[in-house]
Design a protein around this motif. Sequence first.
Motif, PDB file in Angstrom:
ATOM      1  N   HIS A  14      32.473  32.994  57.728  1.00 30.86           N
ATOM      2  CA  HIS A  14      31.790  32.273  57.284  1.00 30.86           C
ATOM      3  C   HIS A  14      31.044  31.844  59.065  1.00 30.86           C
ATOM      4  N   GLU A  15      31.835  31.650  60.173  1.00 27.55           N
ATOM      5  CA  GLU A  15      31.893  30.910  61.474  1.00 27.55           C
ATOM      6  C   GLU A  15      30.569  32.075  61.684  1.00 27.55           C
ATOM      7  N   PHE A  16      31.432  33.089  62.140  1.00 23.61           N
ATOM      8  CA  PHE A  16      30.389  34.646  62.604  1.00 23.61           C
ATOM      9  C   PHE A  16      29.090  34.497  61.897  1.00 23.61           C
ATOM     10  N   GLU A  17      29.081  34.459  60.733  1.00 25.86           N
ATOM     11  CA  GLU A  17      27.600  34.429  60.152  1.00 25.86           C
ATOM     12  C   GLU A  17      26.974  33.133  60.129  1.00 25.86           C
ATOM     13  N   ALA A  18      27.495  32.119  60.641  1.00 25.79           N
ATOM     14  CA  ALA A  18      26.766  31.018  61.356  1.00 25.79           C
ATOM     15  C   ALA A  18      26.559  30.982  62.540  1.00 25.79           C
ATOM     16  N   GLY A  19      26.877  32.245  63.116  1.00 22.97           N
ATOM     17  CA  GLY A  19      25.978  31.430  65.080  1.00 22.97           C
ATOM     18  C   GLY A  19      27.204  31.318  65.694  1.00 22.97           C
ATOM     19  N   ASN A  20      28.135  30.959  64.929  1.00 16.91           N
ATOM     20  CA  ASN A  20      29.409  30.080  65.090  1.00 16.91           C
ATOM     21  C   ASN A  20      30.071  31.172  66.358  1.00 16.91           C
ATOM     22  N   ILE A  21      29.913  31.494  67.237  1.00 18.56           N
ATOM     23  CA  ILE A  21      30.851  32.210  67.676  1.00 18.56           C
ATOM     24  C   ILE A  21      31.930  32.299  68.645  1.00 18.56           C
ATOM     25  N   GLU A  22      31.845  31.166  69.023  1.00 19.21           N
ATOM     26  CA  GLU A  22      33.214  30.271  69.375  1.00 19.21           C
ATOM     27  C   GLU A  22      34.358  29.656  68.738  1.00 19.21           C
ATOM     28  N   ALA A  23      33.179  29.425  67.237  1.00 16.42           N
ATOM     29  CA  ALA A  23      34.569  29.149  66.480  1.00 16.42           C
ATOM     30  C   ALA A  23      35.071  29.844  65.866  1.00 16.42           C
ATOM     31  N   SER A  24      34.588  31.424  66.151  1.00 17.77           N
ATOM     32  CA  SER A  24      35.144  32.752  65.172  1.00 17.77           C
ATOM     33  C   SER A  24      36.158  33.147  66.159  1.00 17.77           C
ATOM     34  N   LEU A  25      35.573  33.321  67.346  1.00 22.26           N
ATOM     35  CA  LEU A  25      37.090  33.660  68.376  1.00 22.26           C
ATOM     36  C   LEU A  25      38.093  32.791  68.257  1.00 22.26           C
ATOM     37  N   ALA A  26      37.765  31.306  68.141  1.00 27.23           N
ATOM     38  CA  ALA A  26      38.375  30.114  68.065  1.00 27.23           C
ATOM     39  C   ALA A  26      40.382  30.921  67.191  1.00 27.23           C
ATOM     40  N   LEU A  27      39.503  31.658  66.344  1.00 27.06           N
ATOM     41  CA  LEU A  27      40.456  31.860  65.149  1.00 27.06           C
ATOM     42  C   LEU A  27      41.408  33.077  65.547  1.00 27.06           C
ATOM     43  N   LEU A  28      41.013  34.053  66.586  1.00 25.47           N
ATOM     44  CA  LEU A  28      41.648  34.839  66.745  1.00 25.47           C
ATOM     45  C   LEU A  28      43.285  34.415  68.248  1.00 25.47           C
ATOM     46  N   ALA A  29      43.977  35.351  67.536  1.00 24.24           N
ATOM     47  CA  ALA A  29      45.335  35.392  68.868  1.00 24.24           C
ATOM     48  C   ALA A  29      44.814  36.172  70.398  1.00 24.24           C
ATOM     49  N   GLU A  30      45.552  35.533  70.889  1.00 30.48           N
ATOM     50  CA  GLU A  30      44.899  36.111  72.540  1.00 30.48           C
ATOM     51  C   GLU A  30      45.715  37.432  72.792  1.00 30.48           C
ATOM     52  N   ASN A  31      46.008  38.058  71.980  1.00 38.48           N
ATOM     53  CA  ASN A  31      46.714  39.463  71.833  1.00 38.48           C
ATOM     54  C   ASN A  31      45.728  40.181  71.500  1.00 38.48           C
ATOM     55  N   VAL A  32      44.964  39.476  70.374  1.00 38.33           N
ATOM     56  CA  VAL A  32      44.541  40.384  69.380  1.00 38.33           C
ATOM     57  C   VAL A  32      43.771  42.092  69.489  1.00 38.33           C
ATOM     58  N   GLU A  33      44.252  43.111  68.690  1.00 41.51           N
ATOM     59  CA  GLU A  33      43.421  43.724  68.794  1.00 41.51           C
ATOM     60  C   GLU A  33      42.593  44.409  67.230  1.00 41.51           C
ATOM     61  N   TRP A  34      41.441  44.791  67.806  1.00 42.91           N
ATOM     62  CA  TRP A  34      40.506  45.519  66.803  1.00 42.91           C
ATOM     63  C   TRP A  34      39.883  46.699  67.134  1.00 42.91           C
ATOM     64  N   VAL A  35      40.362  47.027  66.198  1.00 41.36           N
ATOM     65  CA  VAL A  35      40.288  48.502  66.054  1.00 41.36           C
ATOM     66  C   VAL A  35      38.654  49.246  65.417  1.00 41.36           C
ATOM     67  N   ASN A  36      37.931  50.032  65.902  1.00 40.77           N
ATOM     68  CA  ASN A  36      37.162  50.480  64.426  1.00 40.77           C
ATOM     69  C   ASN A  36      37.143  51.728  65.392  1.00 40.77           C
ATOM     70  N   PRO A  37      37.883  52.983  64.632  1.00 38.07           N
ATOM     71  CA  PRO A  37      37.516  54.563  64.624  1.00 38.07           C
ATOM     72  C   PRO A  37      35.976  55.314  64.239  1.00 38.07           C
ATOM     73  N   LEU A  38      35.157  55.313  65.234  1.00 36.33           N
ATOM     74  CA  LEU A  38      33.450  55.866  64.731  1.00 36.33           C
ATOM     75  C   LEU A  38      33.979  57.639  65.090  1.00 36.33           C
ATOM     76  N   PRO A  39      32.754  57.983  65.562  1.00 38.08           N
ATOM     77  CA  PRO A  39      32.447  59.391  65.836  1.00 38.08           C
ATOM     78  C   PRO A  39      32.148  58.704  67.709  1.00 38.08           C
ATOM     79  N   GLU A  40      31.946  59.844  68.625  1.00 39.60           N
ATOM     80  CA  GLU A  40      31.781  59.697  69.358  1.00 39.60           C
ATOM     81  C   GLU A  40      30.662  59.377  69.920  1.00 39.60           C
ATOM     82  N   GLU A  41      29.077  59.088  68.898  1.00 46.02           N
ATOM     83  CA  GLU A  41      27.978  58.891  69.081  1.00 46.02           C
ATOM     84  C   GLU A  41      27.632  57.699  68.674  1.00 46.02           C
TER      85      GLU A  41
END
Length: 130
Positions: A14-41
């Motif tokens: 909700h916050e991300f789609e509304a453009g409230n990036i700071e509010a969405s980032l506040a929901l992340l732990a300091e040690n969060v890990e985000w993984v997006n395995p995609l082809p090298e292209e």
Amino acid sequence: MSEKPKEIVQSFYHEFEAGNIEASLALLAENVEWVNPLPEEIPFSGSYKGVAGVVAYLQLLADTLDMGPMKLHRVVAEDDVVMVTGHESSKVKASGLSYSMDWVHEFTVENGKIIAVREYNDTAEMLKAF
């Protein structure tokens, strides 16, 4: 009483789609890990650690894509894991080509914060635009 994992993840979108990036980032732990395995292209493939890493990932997305809105289909939670199915249509800035795909995002929530995110994307569909 703290929010449940499903509510935290729904708030993140909700916050991300509304453009409230700071509010969405506040929901992340300091040690969060985000993984997006995609082809090298695809330039935003990889593992991003910490809030600063997620910010770098989101900047790569913004530099690479004109993202359309994310449509959430289903949000299902079991204990601390939340699975989200959805759809996006985006345009690759460098090629001018668009793709439309379904995806799955897996979130892990601990102590009221998102500690892990893993994306599962239709890479074949994405590659057509890259």
